[in-house]
Motif scaffolding. Structure first.
Motif, PDB file in Angstrom:
ATOM      1  N   GLY A 137      44.589  47.517  47.457  1.00 12.30           N
ATOM      2  CA  GLY A 137      45.776  46.666  47.269  1.00 12.30           C
ATOM      3  C   GLY A 137      45.490  45.298  46.672  1.00 12.30           C
ATOM      4  O   GLY A 137      46.389  44.477  46.555  1.00 12.30           O
ATOM      5  N   ILE A 138      44.251  45.036  46.290  1.00 14.45           N
ATOM      6  CA  ILE A 138      43.943  43.737  45.659  1.00 14.45           C
ATOM      7  C   ILE A 138      43.437  43.979  44.246  1.00 14.45           C
ATOM      8  O   ILE A 138      42.542  44.808  44.033  1.00 14.45           O
ATOM      9  CB  ILE A 138      42.863  42.949  46.429  1.00 14.45           C
ATOM     10  N   GLU A 139      44.008  43.234  43.293  1.00 17.96           N
ATOM     11  CA  GLU A 139      43.629  43.421  41.891  1.00 17.96           C
ATOM     12  C   GLU A 139      42.421  42.553  41.520  1.00 17.96           C
ATOM     13  O   GLU A 139      41.656  42.895  40.647  1.00 17.96           O
ATOM     14  CB  GLU A 139      44.804  43.032  40.975  1.00 17.96           C
ATOM     15  N   HIS A 140      42.294  41.389  42.196  1.00 13.61           N
ATOM     16  CA  HIS A 140      41.261  40.448  41.752  1.00 13.61           C
ATOM     17  C   HIS A 140      39.911  40.701  42.422  1.00 13.61           C
ATOM     18  O   HIS A 140      39.769  41.587  43.273  1.00 13.61           O
ATOM     19  CB  HIS A 140      41.721  38.997  41.936  1.00 13.61           C
ATOM     20  N   ALA A 141      38.932  39.852  42.025  1.00 10.62           N
ATOM     21  CA  ALA A 141      37.534  40.106  42.413  1.00 10.62           C
ATOM     22  C   ALA A 141      37.296  40.071  43.913  1.00 10.62           C
ATOM     23  O   ALA A 141      36.291  40.605  44.390  1.00 10.62           O
ATOM     24  CB  ALA A 141      36.632  39.081  41.727  1.00 10.62           C
ATOM     25  N   ARG A 142      38.167  39.434  44.655  1.00 14.73           N
ATOM     26  CA  ARG A 142      37.935  39.379  46.101  1.00 14.73           C
ATOM     27  C   ARG A 142      38.043  40.755  46.761  1.00 14.73           C
ATOM     28  O   ARG A 142      37.686  40.920  47.921  1.00 14.73           O
ATOM     29  CB  ARG A 142      38.922  38.420  46.756  1.00 14.73           C
ATOM     30  N   ALA A 143      38.510  41.725  45.996  1.00 14.45           N
ATOM     31  CA  ALA A 143      38.552  43.099  46.524  1.00 14.45           C
ATOM     32  C   ALA A 143      37.148  43.671  46.681  1.00 14.45           C
ATOM     33  O   ALA A 143      36.929  44.597  47.455  1.00 14.45           O
ATOM     34  CB  ALA A 143      39.358  43.984  45.581  1.00 14.45           C
ATOM     35  N   ARG A 144      36.192  43.090  45.944  1.00 13.06           N
ATOM     36  CA  ARG A 144      34.818  43.637  45.949  1.00 13.06           C
ATOM     37  C   ARG A 144      34.115  43.274  47.253  1.00 13.06           C
ATOM     38  O   ARG A 144      33.863  42.082  47.500  1.00 13.06           O
ATOM     39  CB  ARG A 144      34.017  43.027  44.795  1.00 13.06           C
TER      40      ARG A 144
END
Ligand code: PTJ
Length: 251
Positions: A137-144
């Protein structure tokens, strides 16, 4: 680092700025981190640059949550690494919880530099460079995230967070503890426990409450007795009261 005389009335505050500027020069902190810090400073003024009783209550609840967690993880970004490296390491050791570098303005180089910076300060277990899983549900780099770290944690401490990830972590069924001076931020609203206090003060309090609890002392506050919304309302009331009572005096 610019030399700030210790006698300066705003010594502590100016030193935090110096640490962040040094963090940028070392490739650890993002430039945007300065803007985020400035926002935090403004809110700190509104609470009188001290720990409110509501923040202390939240700290008690956070300590209880961390001590009963099966797999706690401490998330570290560029501001946290520059401002409180020793404190996050001490907390990580007290809880036997790994640190995980997780940044919004992601570059591989900055992740590596933050990890090395923490290791130079004595950290033994720093995750974040593998990033072999994603928060849904997260598109940006914090999803990593690391599969062995934030991805599989049951409790995550997220000092200075953006609201997106906090919401996504809660959706994954995790308990989230936030440290954020803004009681109105999405992070503060979504978190299980929000400590509305300055990062350095909150970390120092959290460490000392956990040490006391480990010795069998402390208030024995249960997380179930803690209502985050109620606590945020208490913080906002305190801010309003302070503004109403503030006298400008003679200039
Ligand atoms: O290192 P990165 O790439 O992960 O970037 C980190 C920042 C902080 C730049 C990034 O996460 C960001 O942009 O955060 P936000 O959305 O600006 O949110 C930061 C929140 O932290 C704001 O609500 C600030 O009020 C709060 N804040 C800033 N400094 C402090 C703070 N809260 C407690 N103590 C502080 N020293």
């Amino acid at each position: 680092m610019f030399r700030v005389p210790e006698t300066h009335p705003r010594y502590k505050s100016l030193m935090k700025r110096e640490k962040l500027v040094a963090g940028i020069e070392a490739g650890i902190t993002s430039k945007q981190g300065l803007i985020a810090h400035g926002r935090g400073e403004a809110f700190d003024y509104l609470i009188g640059e001290r720990t409110l009783s509501a923040a202390m209550k939240a700290t008690e609840a956070a300590a209880a949550l961390l001590l009963t967690a099966k797999k706690p993880v401490i998330s570290v970004n560029g501001n946290v690494a520059a401002l409180v490296p020793e404190k996050v390491i001490e907390l990580s050791e007290l809880l036997d919880a790994p640190l995980e570098v997780n940044i919004f303005y992601w570059t591989e180089e900055r992740v590596r530099k933050i990890k090395e910076h923490l290791e130079r300060h004595g950290a033994a277990h720093v995750l974040g460079d593998k990033a072999d899983a994603r928060i849904p549900g997260i598109e940006h780099a914090r999803a990593r995230v690391d599969r062995e770290g934030i991805y599989s944690a049951d409790v995550v401490l997220v000092p200075l967070e953006d609201g997106d990830r906090c919401e996504a972590l809660i959706k994954m069924g995790k308990k989230v503890i936030a440290i954020d001076l803004n009681p109105l931020s999405r992070t503060s609203k979504y978190a299980t426990v929000s400590i509305v206090d300055d990062l350095e003060r909150a970390m120092a309090n959290l460490i000392s409450v956990i040490k006391e609890k480990k010795k069998g002392n402390g208030k024995g506050l249960l997380v179930e007795d803690f209502d985050n919304k109620e606590n945020l309302e208490a913080v906002i009331k305190e801010m309003v009261k302070r503004l109403e009572e503030e006298e400008l005096g003679e200039l």
